[in-house]
Design an enzyme around this catalytic site. Structure first.
Site, PDB file in Angstrom:
ATOM      1  CB  CYS A  53      -0.775  -0.183   1.101  1.00 44.93           C
ATOM      2  SG  CYS A  53      -1.969   1.515   1.033  1.00 44.93           S
ATOM      3  CD  GLN A  54       1.247   4.437   4.019  1.00 41.95           C
ATOM      4  OE1 GLN A  54       2.202   5.369   4.269  1.00 41.95           O
ATOM      5  NE2 GLN A  54       0.211   4.520   4.730  1.00 41.95           N
TER       6      GLN A  54
END
Lengths: 143, 407
Positions: A53-54
């Protein structure tokens, strides 16, 4: 060379020394990341990215004398530490060893509680990709 | 007299806990605020005593639930200074409120070549719904640029306005930077070319006094859960004359006047836009959250939060490697930053290990992050129950983390 189980046991005992203190565990994981070999800049391509996700992870694999060699990098230090641990366990092994590896050190360390759900998903994606590489090399060897 | 923060903290059960063996410091308030006991009690009371479907129930429980539900509508009306309760529509949240306008007002009034204006600092939920409308109807989406401080360039905005501009949809306070936009000026300028204006109030309604009549906005969208209220509930305010000419959003129960297989006539506002059984319990409990805010007064809440932000700015600017993102003159209590040489996700996770809850990443504002040439930020956002001691813990934590890469 130590077996996958022996390397995992080493890692488990290293983390046991840190105890329950989440802060020092996180710092330790970050420090581990510094041991990763420099990733070849020419391989820093979109197709080698495993997207979490990041954090971004670049992973490539090669086969030499029947054994799989992994190289990886990340744009975040904690993720680099996680990659370092995976490479320490799975690098330089035959494809079938990698495919059958039960990576129980992750659960025994309590990694989920340390790194949280987002990074745990990323870690699972990394393992999956490493096993996919192993499968590809195994298929090639058997061809 | 200033607020008694200790007493206020006593009203929030969730704050009194340890995470990873450290006392919780909750600085993720721009994502969602915690809920006071009065809200939790209202939820429990409703289910224990009044649970019933509202409107048209021929019994006492339905009467009580309907009365309480509609009472919240009145309280919301007063909270934002609307003319009448019928202009208050309950939705799932800010995102649904904006989508409602896009799918009804947008689809009816945006034609080929018509323009919608948004800004560089919009949340994805105030970008994507308009892209969808523009794609379907052949409209054009225009973007107001910002400066390095994270402030809208008003003169550039004026240049974007044309007789083709049908809607300006703009964030009141930026979730990623904290910037408070000069919305009154923007609304006046937009109205001068005949455009309607939607304000995304998700981040402003908990900090700033809102008077929709004074602002003269056509729509205001916001969420209950950022206002110390329950999740899954939002509000769309719209001027009666605009809401009345908009087609309904969802079809179903409640929103109809009469249904035959040949033709259905629609109910009056606000019911025209509230199809199906609404989120009754959360609406009823939301009243307690609004009362909590009104009792403290926004003036005092803002003054306390401004003090926290100023204290944080003072301490952080001394930290080697600290890079603030968004330094507008007018801000709500949001501190967005990066640490030189570190990924925001790592910083966030190390703060979490210290018991400090922040948010990291692009904050659903990827175009804004791109404008600043960064992947994301660490965002600490403050609410009324936060203290200066907590700010000091954050600063100490950030300083310690920053030293790893900034010797």
């Amino acid at each position: 060379m130590s077996t996958i189980k022996e390397v995992q046991d080493e890692i488990i005992s290293e983390f046991e020394i840190l105890g329950d203190d989440k802060e020092s565990t996180i710092f330790y994981i970050m420090e581990l990341g510094a041991n990763l070999k420099p990733f070849p800049e020419s391989e820093r391509k979109e197709e080698h990215i495993i997207k979490g996700c990041q954090s971004k992870v670049w992973l490539i694999a090669d086969e030499k004398e029947g054994k799989v060699k992994f190289q990886a990098d990340s744009n975040t230090d904690i993720t680099k530490g996680l990659i370092y641990l995976l490479i320490r366990v799975l690098n330089d092994r035959r494809p079938e060893e990698i495919l059958h590896a039960d990576l129980d050190f992750i659960q025994k360390i309590g990694m989920g509680g340390i790194i949280g759900s987002q990074r745990s998903n990323g870690l699972a994606a990394m393992i999956k990709q490493m096993k996919l590489y192993a499968l590809a090399f195994q298929t090639k060897q058997n061809a | 007299m200033s607020l008694n923060i200790d007493q206020i903290r006593g009203l929030f059960p969730v704050l009194h806990q340890e995470v990873h063996g450290k006392p919780l410091v909750y600085f993720d308030n721009a994502a969602t605020t915690q809920k006071p006991k009065a809200v939790l009690n209202a939820l429990q009371d409703y289910y224990e005593k009044d649970n019933s479907n509202i409107h048209r129930g021929a019994h006492a429980l339905a009467d009580r639930a309907t009365r309480d539900y509609e009472e919240t509508r009145e309280v919301v009306k007063d909270f934002i200074g609307a003319r009448e309760a019928a202009e208050i529509i309950f939705t799932k949240g800010t995102t649904e409120s904006i989508n409602l306008v896009a799918q009804t007002f947008g689809r009816k009034f945006i034609g080929k070549g018509d323009e919608i204006i948004i800004s560089t600092m919009e949340h994805h939920s105030n970008i994507v719904p308009w892209q969808m409308v523009c794609e379907e109807k052949g409209g054009i989406l225009k973007i107001i640029p910002i400066n390095e401080a994270g402030e809208i360039l008003f003169e550039e905005f004026e240049k974007l306005l044309t007789p083709k501009t049908k809607l300006v949809s703009i964030v009141h306070a930026s979730n990623a930077l904290g910037t408070i936009n000069p919305v009154k000026k923007i609304i006046d300028a937009a109205h001068a070319v005949g455009a309607k204006v939607l304000l995304d109030g998700a981040q402003s309604t908990s900090h700033l006094d809102i008077d929709v009549l004074d602002l003269n906005c056509d729509f205001l969208a916001f969420s209950a859960h950022k206002l110390y209220g329950p999740t899954g509930l939002g509000v769309l305010y719209g001027k009666r004359e605009v809401l009345e000419v908009m087609p309904p959003f969802l079809g179903g129960g409640e929103m109809i006047k009469e249904v035959t297989f040949e033709k259905t006539t629609y109910n009056e506002i606000p019911f025209k836009f509230e199809a199906g059984t609404p989120n009754i319990a959360d609406v009823i409990a939301f009243k307690a959250a609004l009362n909590f805010i009104q009792d403290l007064t926004k003036t005092k809440i803002r003054s306390h939060e401004d003090g926290l932000l100023a204290h944080a700015n003072d301490l952080m600017k001394e930290i080697k490697g600290f890079i603030p993102v968004g330094i507008a003159k007018e801000k709500v209590s949001v501190l967005s930053f990066n640490i030189n040489g570190m990924h925001p996700f790592d910083v966030g996770q190390m703060l979490d290990a210290k018991g400090i809850a922040v948010r990291t990443g692009h904050h659903c504002t990827q175009p804004l992050m791109k404008r600043f040439g960064i992947e994301g930020t660490v965002r600490a956002s403050f609410a009324v129950y936060n203290t200066k001691t907590e700010i000091e813990k954050l600063a100490e934590g950030v300083a310690q983390i920053a030293r790893l890469k900034n010797k």
